[in-house]
Write a protein that holds these residues in place. Structure first.
Motif, PDB file in Angstrom:
ATOM      1  N   TYR A 123      -1.760   0.383   2.993  1.00 26.45           N
ATOM      2  CA  TYR A 123      -0.336   0.370   3.324  1.00 26.45           C
ATOM      3  C   TYR A 123       0.350   1.549   2.623  1.00 26.45           C
ATOM      4  O   TYR A 123      -0.171   2.085   1.640  1.00 26.45           O
ATOM      5  CB  TYR A 123       0.292  -0.962   2.911  1.00 26.45           C
ATOM      6  N   SER A 155      -1.901   1.208  12.040  1.00 29.27           N
ATOM      7  CA  SER A 155      -0.784   0.729  12.861  1.00 29.27           C
ATOM      8  C   SER A 155       0.401   1.679  12.825  1.00 29.27           C
ATOM      9  O   SER A 155       1.114   1.836  13.826  1.00 29.27           O
ATOM     10  CB  SER A 155      -0.352  -0.664  12.392  1.00 29.27           C
ATOM     11  N   ASN A 156       0.645   2.328  11.679  1.00 32.22           N
ATOM     12  CA  ASN A 156       1.708   3.325  11.604  1.00 32.22           C
ATOM     13  C   ASN A 156       1.429   4.486  12.547  1.00 32.22           C
ATOM     14  O   ASN A 156       2.328   4.979  13.236  1.00 32.22           O
ATOM     15  CB  ASN A 156       1.858   3.832  10.168  1.00 32.22           C
ATOM     16  N   GLU A 206       2.594   2.088   0.499  1.00 32.58           N
ATOM     17  CA  GLU A 206       2.830   2.070  -0.948  1.00 32.58           C
ATOM     18  C   GLU A 206       1.577   2.435  -1.752  1.00 32.58           C
ATOM     19  O   GLU A 206       1.680   2.837  -2.919  1.00 32.58           O
ATOM     20  CB  GLU A 206       3.315   0.692  -1.385  1.00 32.58           C
ATOM     21  N   ILE A 256       6.477   2.713   8.157  1.00 35.26           N
ATOM     22  CA  ILE A 256       6.865   1.301   8.143  1.00 35.26           C
ATOM     23  C   ILE A 256       6.036   0.598   7.070  1.00 35.26           C
ATOM     24  O   ILE A 256       4.813   0.505   7.195  1.00 35.26           O
ATOM     25  CB  ILE A 256       6.645   0.669   9.525  1.00 35.26           C
ATOM     26  N   PRO A 257       6.672   0.122   5.995  1.00 37.08           N
ATOM     27  CA  PRO A 257       5.921  -0.393   4.853  1.00 37.08           C
ATOM     28  C   PRO A 257       5.052  -1.608   5.174  1.00 37.08           C
ATOM     29  O   PRO A 257       4.042  -1.846   4.516  1.00 37.08           O
ATOM     30  CB  PRO A 257       6.999  -0.746   3.824  1.00 37.08           C
ATOM     31  N   SER A 258       5.433  -2.396   6.197  1.00 33.86           N
ATOM     32  CA  SER A 258       4.682  -3.606   6.522  1.00 33.86           C
ATOM     33  C   SER A 258       3.479  -3.340   7.423  1.00 33.86           C
ATOM     34  O   SER A 258       2.722  -4.262   7.738  1.00 33.86           O
ATOM     35  CB  SER A 258       5.605  -4.637   7.196  1.00 33.86           C
ATOM     36  N   LEU A 259       3.285  -2.090   7.845  1.00 32.22           N
ATOM     37  CA  LEU A 259       2.155  -1.728   8.705  1.00 32.22           C
ATOM     38  C   LEU A 259       1.161  -0.872   7.927  1.00 32.22           C
ATOM     39  O   LEU A 259       1.557  -0.030   7.122  1.00 32.22           O
ATOM     40  CB  LEU A 259       2.634  -0.944   9.934  1.00 32.22           C
ATOM     41  N   ASN A 260      -0.119  -1.069   8.194  1.00 31.48           N
ATOM     42  CA  ASN A 260      -1.120  -0.222   7.551  1.00 31.48           C
ATOM     43  C   ASN A 260      -1.162   1.144   8.229  1.00 31.48           C
ATOM     44  O   ASN A 260      -0.443   1.395   9.216  1.00 31.48           O
ATOM     45  CB  ASN A 260      -2.493  -0.894   7.531  1.00 31.48           C
TER      46      ASN A 260
END
Length: 224
Positions: free
Chosen positions: A136, A103-104, A138, A96-100
Motif C-alpha cells: 500500500y 489496484s492503484n 504508505e 489512493i491509500p486504501s488500494l494496493n
C-alpha cells in the motif's frame, strides 16, 4: 489537434492589485506530440497544467481538448474530462491509500473503460514495480509512489498526458528509464505529453520545448 490553447490568461484577485499569473499564452499539440514546458519557479507552469486539466478556471482565453472547448466546463464536466481524455502526473502523487499498488495502477484505466491487464502488466515490469504490487502507498518510498503514479497515468492510455516534474523524485538512472517509457508509450498510443520540468537534460528528450517567463511564452525554438 489534441490540445489548442488560445490567448490564455489567469489572474488571481487578491485585494486591490490582481496577480497576473498567465497572459496571452497560445500553442497547439497534435497527437503523439511531446512538449517540455520550462521556466523559473513562479512563471505559471503548474497553473497552466491545472487549467488544462480543469482543476482551475481561466480568466480569459480558450482551451480546446480534442476539438472541444473546455474553458467553461463545470466541475462535473471537468471530472469527466480527466476520466476520459486527460491523464495526470502531479508531484503530490495522489495515490489512493486504501488500494494496493496493483489496484492503484488499474484505477484510472478502469474508470475510463480502457483497462488492459496485459498493458498494465507490461508497465509494471518496465517501471520496476513487480515486487511491490501487494503493498500500500504508505509502505512505499517517495520515488516508488512516483513510479506508481506514472504507471497509473500510462495505463489509461489517455489522449493527453499532463506531467508536472514526473521524474523529480527519482534518481537519474531511474528518471531516464521512466521518461523513456513515457515517450515509448506516447509513440505507441499517439498520446500527447505536456511535461513541466526544471531539467534541461530531460527537456532535451522531448520533441518540442517552450519556456514560460513571467506568465508569457518566449519565442518557441524550431522543432527537433
Amino acid at each position: 489537434m489534441v490540445l489548442k490553447i488560445s490567448n490564455l490568461a489567469k489572474r488571481y484577485e487578491t485585494g486591490a492589485d490582481p496577480v497576473e499569473v498567465l497572459r496571452d499564452v497560445s500553442f497547439e499539440m497534435a497527437a503523439g506530440d511531446t512538449l517540455a514546458l520550462e521556466g523559473e519557479s513562479g512563471s505559471g507552469k503548474s497553473t497552466l497544467l491545472h487549467l488544462v486539466a480543469g482543476l482551475d478556471r481561466a480568466s480569459a482565453g480558450q482551451i480546446e481538448v480534442e476539438g472541444v472547448d473546455i474553458t467553461g466546463f463545470t466541475d462535473t464536466q471537468s471530472a469527466r474530462l480527466r476520466r476520459e481524455s486527460v491523464g495526470l502526473i502531479f508531484q503530490q502523487f495522489n495515490l489512493i491509500p486504501s488500494l494496493n499498488v496493483q489496484s492503484n495502477i488499474a484505477f484510472h484505466a478502469r474508470l475510463s473503460g480502457r483497462y488492459d491487464p496485459h498493458w498494465a502488466d507490461e508497465l509494471t515490469d518496465k517501471i520496476g514495480l513487480r515486487d511491490h504490487l501487494n503493498k500500500y502507498p504508505e509502505a512505499l518510498s517517495g520515488g516508488q509512489q512516483q513510479r506508481v503514479a506514472i504507471a497509473r497515468a500510462l495505463a489509461a492510455r489517455s489522449k493527453l498526458l499532463l506531467a508536472d516534474e514526473p521524474t523529480g523524485n527519482l534518481d537519474e538512472t531511474t528518471a531516464d528509464a521512466v521518461l523513456a517509457l513515457m515517450l515509448e508509450s506516447a509513440a505507441q498510443t499517439h498520446t500527447a505529453i505536456l511535461m513541466v520540468t526544471h531539467s534541461t537534460r530531460q527537456a532535451a528528450r522531448m520533441r518540442r520545448r517552450l519556456t514560460l517567463s513571467r506568465g508569457t511564452i518566449l519565442a518557441e525554438p524550431p522543432s527537433v
